[in-house]
Design a protein around this motif. Structure first.
Motif, PDB file in Angstrom:
ATOM      1  N   VAL A  48       0.831  -1.201   0.000  1.00  0.00           N
ATOM      2  CA  VAL A  48       0.000   0.000   0.000  1.00  0.00           C
ATOM      3  C   VAL A  48       0.868   1.253   0.000  1.00  0.00           C
ATOM      4  O   VAL A  48       0.609   2.211  -0.734  1.00  0.00           O
ATOM      5  N   ARG A  49       1.936   1.244   0.811  1.00  0.00           N
ATOM      6  CA  ARG A  49       2.832   2.401   0.846  1.00  0.00           C
ATOM      7  C   ARG A  49       3.500   2.619  -0.513  1.00  0.00           C
ATOM      8  O   ARG A  49       3.592   3.740  -1.013  1.00  0.00           O
ATOM      9  N   ALA A  50       3.967   1.519  -1.127  1.00  0.00           N
ATOM     10  CA  ALA A  50       4.672   1.629  -2.411  1.00  0.00           C
ATOM     11  C   ALA A  50       3.759   2.144  -3.509  1.00  0.00           C
ATOM     12  O   ALA A  50       4.155   2.985  -4.325  1.00  0.00           O
ATOM     13  N   VAL A  51       2.539   1.666  -3.551  1.00  0.00           N
ATOM     14  CA  VAL A  51       1.594   2.128  -4.572  1.00  0.00           C
ATOM     15  C   VAL A  51       1.287   3.606  -4.370  1.00  0.00           C
ATOM     16  O   VAL A  51       1.208   4.386  -5.327  1.00  0.00           O
ATOM     17  N   ARG A  52       1.131   4.004  -3.123  1.00  0.00           N
ATOM     18  CA  ARG A  52       0.810   5.410  -2.826  1.00  0.00           C
ATOM     19  C   ARG A  52       1.956   6.323  -3.240  1.00  0.00           C
ATOM     20  O   ARG A  52       1.743   7.385  -3.833  1.00  0.00           O
ATOM     21  N   GLU A  53       3.204   5.918  -2.937  1.00  0.00           N
ATOM     22  CA  GLU A  53       4.355   6.782  -3.190  1.00  0.00           C
ATOM     23  C   GLU A  53       4.855   6.688  -4.632  1.00  0.00           C
ATOM     24  O   GLU A  53       5.330   7.675  -5.204  1.00  0.00           O
ATOM     25  N   TRP A  54       4.769   5.488  -5.207  1.00  0.00           N
ATOM     26  CA  TRP A  54       5.404   5.232  -6.508  1.00  0.00           C
ATOM     27  C   TRP A  54       4.423   5.306  -7.662  1.00  0.00           C
ATOM     28  O   TRP A  54       4.807   5.481  -8.814  1.00  0.00           O
ATOM     29  N   ARG A  55       3.119   5.169  -7.367  1.00  0.00           N
ATOM     30  CA  ARG A  55       2.068   5.212  -8.381  1.00  0.00           C
ATOM     31  C   ARG A  55       2.308   4.164  -9.468  1.00  0.00           C
ATOM     32  O   ARG A  55       2.514   4.463 -10.645  1.00  0.00           O
ATOM     33  N   ALA A  56       2.281   2.910  -9.067  1.00  0.00           N
ATOM     34  CA  ALA A  56       2.511   1.799  -9.993  1.00  0.00           C
ATOM     35  C   ALA A  56       1.419   1.750 -11.054  1.00  0.00           C
ATOM     36  O   ALA A  56       0.263   2.121 -10.813  1.00  0.00           O
ATOM     37  N   ASP A  57       1.784   1.262 -12.241  1.00  0.00           N
ATOM     38  CA  ASP A  57       0.827   1.092 -13.331  1.00  0.00           C
ATOM     39  C   ASP A  57       0.148  -0.273 -13.285  1.00  0.00           C
ATOM     40  O   ASP A  57      -0.910  -0.462 -13.889  1.00  0.00           O
ATOM     41  N   ALA A  58       0.765  -1.240 -12.589  1.00  0.00           N
ATOM     42  CA  ALA A  58       0.195  -2.578 -12.437  1.00  0.00           C
ATOM     43  C   ALA A  58       0.834  -3.223 -11.209  1.00  0.00           C
ATOM     44  O   ALA A  58       1.925  -2.834 -10.791  1.00  0.00           O
ATOM     45  N   VAL A  59       0.140  -4.231 -10.660  1.00  0.00           N
ATOM     46  CA  VAL A  59       0.620  -4.912  -9.457  1.00  0.00           C
ATOM     47  C   VAL A  59       0.525  -6.414  -9.658  1.00  0.00           C
ATOM     48  O   VAL A  59      -0.488  -6.921 -10.141  1.00  0.00           O
ATOM     49  N   VAL A  60       1.613  -7.112  -9.318  1.00  0.00           N
ATOM     50  CA  VAL A  60       1.598  -8.578  -9.241  1.00  0.00           C
ATOM     51  C   VAL A  60       1.498  -8.917  -7.764  1.00  0.00           C
ATOM     52  O   VAL A  60       2.392  -8.574  -6.977  1.00  0.00           O
ATOM     53  N   LEU A  61       0.436  -9.577  -7.352  1.00  0.00           N
ATOM     54  CA  LEU A  61       0.084  -9.694  -5.932  1.00  0.00           C
ATOM     55  C   LEU A  61      -0.112 -11.146  -5.519  1.00  0.00           C
ATOM     56  O   LEU A  61      -0.991 -11.830  -6.052  1.00  0.00           O
ATOM     57  N   ASP A  62       0.693 -11.599  -4.563  1.00  0.00           N
ATOM     58  CA  ASP A  62       0.515 -12.945  -4.016  1.00  0.00           C
ATOM     59  C   ASP A  62      -0.719 -12.963  -3.121  1.00  0.00           C
ATOM     60  O   ASP A  62      -0.960 -12.021  -2.351  1.00  0.00           O
ATOM     61  N   VAL A  63      -1.501 -14.028  -3.217  1.00  0.00           N
ATOM     62  CA  VAL A  63      -2.710 -14.128  -2.400  1.00  0.00           C
ATOM     63  C   VAL A  63      -2.368 -14.283  -0.924  1.00  0.00           C
ATOM     64  O   VAL A  63      -3.038 -13.720  -0.051  1.00  0.00           O
ATOM     65  N   MET A  64      -1.287 -15.014  -0.617  1.00  0.00           N
ATOM     66  CA  MET A  64      -0.909 -15.280   0.764  1.00  0.00           C
ATOM     67  C   MET A  64       0.272 -14.408   1.159  1.00  0.00           C
ATOM     68  O   MET A  64       1.364 -14.532   0.599  1.00  0.00           O
ATOM     69  N   LEU A  65       0.054 -13.515   2.137  1.00  0.00           N
ATOM     70  CA  LEU A  65       1.097 -12.615   2.616  1.00  0.00           C
ATOM     71  C   LEU A  65       1.217 -12.741   4.130  1.00  0.00           C
ATOM     72  O   LEU A  65       0.261 -13.160   4.802  1.00  0.00           O
ATOM     73  N   PRO A  66       2.358 -12.390   4.712  1.00  0.00           N
ATOM     74  CA  PRO A  66       2.567 -12.626   6.142  1.00  0.00           C
ATOM     75  C   PRO A  66       1.696 -11.782   7.059  1.00  0.00           C
ATOM     76  O   PRO A  66       1.371 -12.214   8.177  1.00  0.00           O
ATOM     77  N   ASP A  67       1.296 -10.584   6.626  1.00  0.00           N
ATOM     78  CA  ASP A  67       0.547  -9.700   7.530  1.00  0.00           C
ATOM     79  C   ASP A  67      -0.945  -9.629   7.228  1.00  0.00           C
ATOM     80  O   ASP A  67      -1.735  -9.204   8.063  1.00  0.00           O
TER      81      ASP A  67
END
Length: 241
Positions: A48-67
């Motif tokens: 969330v922080r990276a998208v907010r600061e970097w303004r990504a054009d696309a995201v590759v997202l793992d379904v299972m994350l530690p938090d």
């Protein structure tokens, strides 16, 4: 295929969200090889922080994350950038994850293990559908006065055409797509030759020497050795090889 650029002429930005560092780095390297910009984070909060600061054009997202889980992250990402395309990474047997991800608003998914080429192809498709011309492909790579045309396989330095073999061309393309990044012999072997030469990393040294004779001789060196680490291509970098 050439690098993908946004309408304003900058490389496409892709955020990789996965808590397995080797996999995240492998994906990021593959995306950079395509001429895109890539960053990786290992948890949902970082995404969330990276998208907010970097303004990504696309995201590759793992379904299972530690938090948290990927579906929660998806909702938060869309709160930051409503239309950002999201490609889910799921386990092969987790059918319910794939259904839940698409139902929650994910744009597509790939299952682990996957091919890097499939991920890149899926992302290109998502960006085309999301932007209606948001992304355009170009065939020229430029580093300083060195130019490589990925379509015609022509190379120039300071407007002088340079003839390369097919392998020399692939090696130079890999170096140019990762300019200023130190690439190890293992990374070069894997990407340029697509298999291990049984430990014969000296094949990399040999082809680096071939390239230097054609690219650097009589000019300011661009291809440099980082002893114990690998090779790096930089525009107009001073110093020895």
């Amino acid at each position: 295929m050439g690098a993908a650029l946004t309408r304003d002429g900058r490389p496409v930005r892709v955020l990789v969200v996965d808590d397995e560092p080797p996999l995240a780095e492998l994906l990021s390297m593959a995306l950079r090889y395509e001429g895109w910009e890539a960053r990786s984070v290992g948890d949902g909060a970082g995404a969330v922080r990276a998208v907010r600061e970097w303004r990504a054009d696309a995201v590759v997202l793992d379904v299972m994350l530690p938090d948290t889980d990927g579906l929660t992250v998806l909702r938060r990402l869309r709160g930051e950038i409503p239309g950002v395309p999201v490609l889910f990474l799921t386990a092969r047997d987790a059918v319910e994850d794939r259904i839940a991800g698409l139902t929650a608003g994910g744009d597509d998914y790939v299952t682990k293990p996957f091919s890097l080429e499939e991920v890149v192809a899926r992302l290109r498709g998502l960006l085309r559908r999301a932007g209606a011309g948001q992304v355009r492909d170009v065939s020229l790579l430029t580093v300083g006065d060195l130019v490589l045309d990925e379509e015609s396989h022509e190379v120039w330095r300071a407007d002088e055409e340079i003839r390369l073999t097919a392998t020399e061309f692939e090696l130079l393309r890999f170096l140019m797509r990762n300019q200023r990044r130190v690439l190890s012999k293992a990374q070069i072997l894997d990407r340029v030759w697509s298999y291990d030469f049984g430990g014969q990393a000296n094949i990399v040294e040999l082809y680096i020497s071939y390239l230097r004779r054609k690219i650097d001789v009589g000019r300011q060196p661009m291809i440099h050795t980082r002893r114990g680490a690998g090779y790096v291509l930089k525009p107009g970098a001073p110093g020895g090889r």
